[in-house]
Design a protein around this motif. Structure first.
Motif, PDB file in Angstrom:
ATOM      1  N   ASP A   5       0.813  -1.223   0.000  1.00  0.00           N
ATOM      2  CA  ASP A   5       0.000   0.000   0.000  1.00  0.00           C
ATOM      3  C   ASP A   5       0.847   1.274   0.000  1.00  0.00           C
ATOM      4  O   ASP A   5       0.320   2.373   0.044  1.00  0.00           O
ATOM      5  CB  ASP A   5      -0.929   0.028   1.227  1.00  0.00           C
ATOM      6  CG  ASP A   5      -1.919  -1.128   1.216  1.00  0.00           C
ATOM      7  OD1 ASP A   5      -2.256  -1.624   0.119  1.00  0.00           O
ATOM      8  OD2 ASP A   5      -2.338  -1.550   2.316  1.00  0.00           O
ATOM      9  N   CYS A   6       2.165   1.094  -0.021  1.00  0.00           N
ATOM     10  CA  CYS A   6       3.079   2.231   0.072  1.00  0.00           C
ATOM     11  C   CYS A   6       3.811   2.469  -1.245  1.00  0.00           C
ATOM     12  O   CYS A   6       3.884   1.587  -2.107  1.00  0.00           O
ATOM     13  CB  CYS A   6       4.118   1.975   1.168  1.00  0.00           C
ATOM     14  SG  CYS A   6       3.423   1.851   2.824  1.00  0.00           S
ATOM     15  N   ALA A   7       4.361   3.647  -1.375  1.00  0.00           N
ATOM     16  CA  ALA A   7       5.292   3.976  -2.458  1.00  0.00           C
ATOM     17  C   ALA A   7       6.661   4.203  -1.833  1.00  0.00           C
ATOM     18  O   ALA A   7       6.776   4.382  -0.620  1.00  0.00           O
ATOM     19  CB  ALA A   7       4.827   5.226  -3.200  1.00  0.00           C
ATOM     20  N   ILE A   8       7.689   4.179  -2.656  1.00  0.00           N
ATOM     21  CA  ILE A   8       9.022   4.523  -2.181  1.00  0.00           C
ATOM     22  C   ILE A   8       9.616   5.568  -3.100  1.00  0.00           C
ATOM     23  O   ILE A   8       9.399   5.530  -4.320  1.00  0.00           O
ATOM     24  CB  ILE A   8       9.951   3.302  -2.061  1.00  0.00           C
ATOM     25  CG1 ILE A   8      11.259   3.708  -1.367  1.00  0.00           C
ATOM     26  CG2 ILE A   8      10.213   2.643  -3.411  1.00  0.00           C
ATOM     27  CD1 ILE A   8      12.058   2.542  -0.823  1.00  0.00           C
ATOM     28  N   ALA A  87      10.494  17.269  -1.816  1.00  0.00           N
ATOM     29  CA  ALA A  87       9.185  17.890  -2.048  1.00  0.00           C
ATOM     30  C   ALA A  87       8.689  17.616  -3.457  1.00  0.00           C
ATOM     31  O   ALA A  87       7.521  17.268  -3.661  1.00  0.00           O
ATOM     32  CB  ALA A  87       9.281  19.395  -1.792  1.00  0.00           C
ATOM     33  N   MET A  88       9.576  17.771  -4.441  1.00  0.00           N
ATOM     34  CA  MET A  88       9.204  17.524  -5.825  1.00  0.00           C
ATOM     35  C   MET A  88       8.736  16.090  -6.025  1.00  0.00           C
ATOM     36  O   MET A  88       7.731  15.812  -6.676  1.00  0.00           O
ATOM     37  CB  MET A  88      10.395  17.809  -6.733  1.00  0.00           C
ATOM     38  CG  MET A  88      10.089  17.717  -8.213  1.00  0.00           C
ATOM     39  SD  MET A  88      11.536  17.171  -9.162  1.00  0.00           S
ATOM     40  CE  MET A  88      11.329  15.419  -9.036  1.00  0.00           C
ATOM     41  N   ALA A  92       4.923  14.768  -6.973  1.00  0.00           N
ATOM     42  CA  ALA A  92       4.682  13.996  -8.196  1.00  0.00           C
ATOM     43  C   ALA A  92       3.957  12.689  -7.888  1.00  0.00           C
ATOM     44  O   ALA A  92       3.035  12.288  -8.609  1.00  0.00           O
ATOM     45  CB  ALA A  92       6.002  13.716  -8.907  1.00  0.00           C
ATOM     46  N   ILE A  93       4.358  12.023  -6.813  1.00  0.00           N
ATOM     47  CA  ILE A  93       3.721  10.759  -6.448  1.00  0.00           C
ATOM     48  C   ILE A  93       2.258  10.977  -6.090  1.00  0.00           C
ATOM     49  O   ILE A  93       1.370  10.263  -6.555  1.00  0.00           O
ATOM     50  CB  ILE A  93       4.472  10.090  -5.266  1.00  0.00           C
ATOM     51  CG1 ILE A  93       5.857   9.616  -5.717  1.00  0.00           C
ATOM     52  CG2 ILE A  93       3.670   8.920  -4.701  1.00  0.00           C
ATOM     53  CD1 ILE A  93       6.752   9.178  -4.571  1.00  0.00           C
ATOM     54  N   THR A  94       1.987  11.974  -5.259  1.00  0.00           N
ATOM     55  CA  THR A  94       0.626  12.166  -4.754  1.00  0.00           C
ATOM     56  C   THR A  94      -0.312  12.800  -5.775  1.00  0.00           C
ATOM     57  O   THR A  94      -1.526  12.826  -5.554  1.00  0.00           O
ATOM     58  CB  THR A  94       0.647  12.997  -3.456  1.00  0.00           C
ATOM     59  OG1 THR A  94       1.299  14.259  -3.699  1.00  0.00           O
ATOM     60  CG2 THR A  94       1.386  12.256  -2.350  1.00  0.00           C
ATOM     61  N   GLN A  95       0.222  13.291  -6.872  1.00  0.00           N
ATOM     62  CA  GLN A  95      -0.655  13.798  -7.932  1.00  0.00           C
ATOM     63  C   GLN A  95      -1.344  12.666  -8.685  1.00  0.00           C
ATOM     64  O   GLN A  95      -2.393  12.877  -9.286  1.00  0.00           O
ATOM     65  CB  GLN A  95       0.140  14.664  -8.908  1.00  0.00           C
ATOM     66  CG  GLN A  95       0.437  16.042  -8.366  1.00  0.00           C
ATOM     67  CD  GLN A  95       1.290  16.892  -9.297  1.00  0.00           C
ATOM     68  OE1 GLN A  95       2.005  16.376 -10.157  1.00  0.00           O
ATOM     69  NE2 GLN A  95       1.220  18.201  -9.128  1.00  0.00           N
ATOM     70  N   PRO A 150       1.654  16.745   3.112  1.00  0.00           N
ATOM     71  CA  PRO A 150       1.683  18.201   2.878  1.00  0.00           C
ATOM     72  C   PRO A 150       2.955  18.863   3.409  1.00  0.00           C
ATOM     73  O   PRO A 150       3.506  19.764   2.764  1.00  0.00           O
ATOM     74  CB  PRO A 150       0.438  18.707   3.617  1.00  0.00           C
ATOM     75  CG  PRO A 150      -0.487  17.529   3.645  1.00  0.00           C
ATOM     76  CD  PRO A 150       0.413  16.341   3.813  1.00  0.00           C
ATOM     77  N   ALA A 151       3.443  18.419   4.567  1.00  0.00           N
ATOM     78  CA  ALA A 151       4.671  18.991   5.122  1.00  0.00           C
ATOM     79  C   ALA A 151       5.878  18.650   4.250  1.00  0.00           C
ATOM     80  O   ALA A 151       6.776  19.469   4.070  1.00  0.00           O
ATOM     81  CB  ALA A 151       4.893  18.481   6.551  1.00  0.00           C
ATOM     82  N   LEU A 152       5.897  17.450   3.686  1.00  0.00           N
ATOM     83  CA  LEU A 152       6.995  17.065   2.796  1.00  0.00           C
ATOM     84  C   LEU A 152       6.980  17.901   1.517  1.00  0.00           C
ATOM     85  O   LEU A 152       8.026  18.338   1.038  1.00  0.00           O
ATOM     86  CB  LEU A 152       6.896  15.575   2.451  1.00  0.00           C
ATOM     87  CG  LEU A 152       7.174  14.598   3.595  1.00  0.00           C
ATOM     88  CD1 LEU A 152       6.851  13.174   3.170  1.00  0.00           C
ATOM     89  CD2 LEU A 152       8.616  14.699   4.060  1.00  0.00           C
ATOM     90  N   ILE A 153       5.802  18.124   0.987  1.00  0.00           N
ATOM     91  CA  ILE A 153       5.673  18.908  -0.249  1.00  0.00           C
ATOM     92  C   ILE A 153       6.100  20.361  -0.034  1.00  0.00           C
ATOM     93  O   ILE A 153       6.553  21.023  -0.964  1.00  0.00           O
ATOM     94  CB  ILE A 153       4.237  18.807  -0.796  1.00  0.00           C
ATOM     95  CG1 ILE A 153       3.976  17.376  -1.297  1.00  0.00           C
ATOM     96  CG2 ILE A 153       3.976  19.814  -1.904  1.00  0.00           C
ATOM     97  CD1 ILE A 153       2.526  17.071  -1.618  1.00  0.00           C
TER      98      ILE A 153
END
Length: 194
Positions: A5-8, A87-88, A92-95, A150-153
């Motif tokens: 369920d995760c991305a890396i 952040a970038m 990109a992942i969460t878009q 959001p904090a990472l972005i």
């Protein structure tokens, strides 16, 4: 949290100033490019989606990760620092995806073992972040829960996620052998610990 369920996100667009003029991630370590070691370890895990941030135009580096099933995210401004690169990548992942969590790893850490990612996922529990520690340092790899996206972005500069440690608790710390957390910063580091 399940790895499926995760991305890396692997950060591979640093400037490597202490290494010299060559791209350290292409340097030979045990007969393979340095970056291929972390890519191979991650390839063997069931983590759902794999991404890497590489500098624009670094085709040889991109090919290493593409060959291991990663999606390439090109960073056109590596000078902006690790925080901006992170952040970038998260943006990109969460878009396009909605992972339960995002692992963050560094391409210059070739000794991190696959079970460390499984242990981070098992450790996070109700925390917002699970991160490795060798008792001296708290450093990636790390697993960030969705609440921290959001904090990472919003990150900038060269401090990476250190900017948000402690500000968005709770944090789960996973003890990891110091050898796994050894990174390569100089040509001398390639031969250390063999």
């Amino acid at each position: 949290m399940k790895l499926e369920d995760c991305a890396i996100l692997v950060l591979a667009s640093g400037l490597s100033r202490r290494f010299g003029s060559a791209n350290k991630l292409l340097a030979n370590l045990s007969g393979r490019p340095l970056a291929d070691h972390i890519a191979q370890w991650i390839e063997t895990t069931p983590i759902g989606q794999k991404f890497v941030v590489v500098p624009h135009g670094e085709e040889m580096l991109a090919e290493i990760f593409t060959g291991r099933g990663f999606t390439i995210l090109e960073n056109s401004n590596p000078d902006a620092g690790q925080g901006a690169s992170l952040a970038m990548g998260v943006k990109a992942i969460t878009q396009t995806l909605s992972p339960a969590g995002i692992f963050v790893a560094l391409a210059d850490m070739p000794f991190v073992q696959p079970d460390t990612f499984l242990r981070l996922a098992a450790t996070i529990g109700n925390a917002n972040l699970a991160i490795a520690t060798d008792a001296k340092r708290t450093i990636p790899p790390a697993l960030f829960a969705k609440t921290l996206f959001p904090a990472l972005i919003a990150l900038t500069g060269d401090q990476g996620a250190k900017q948000i440690l402690g500000a968005h608790g709770p944090i789960a710390r996973l003890p990891v052998d110091a050898e796994q957390l050894r990174d390569i910063d100089t040509p001398t580091d390639l031969g250390a610990g063999k």
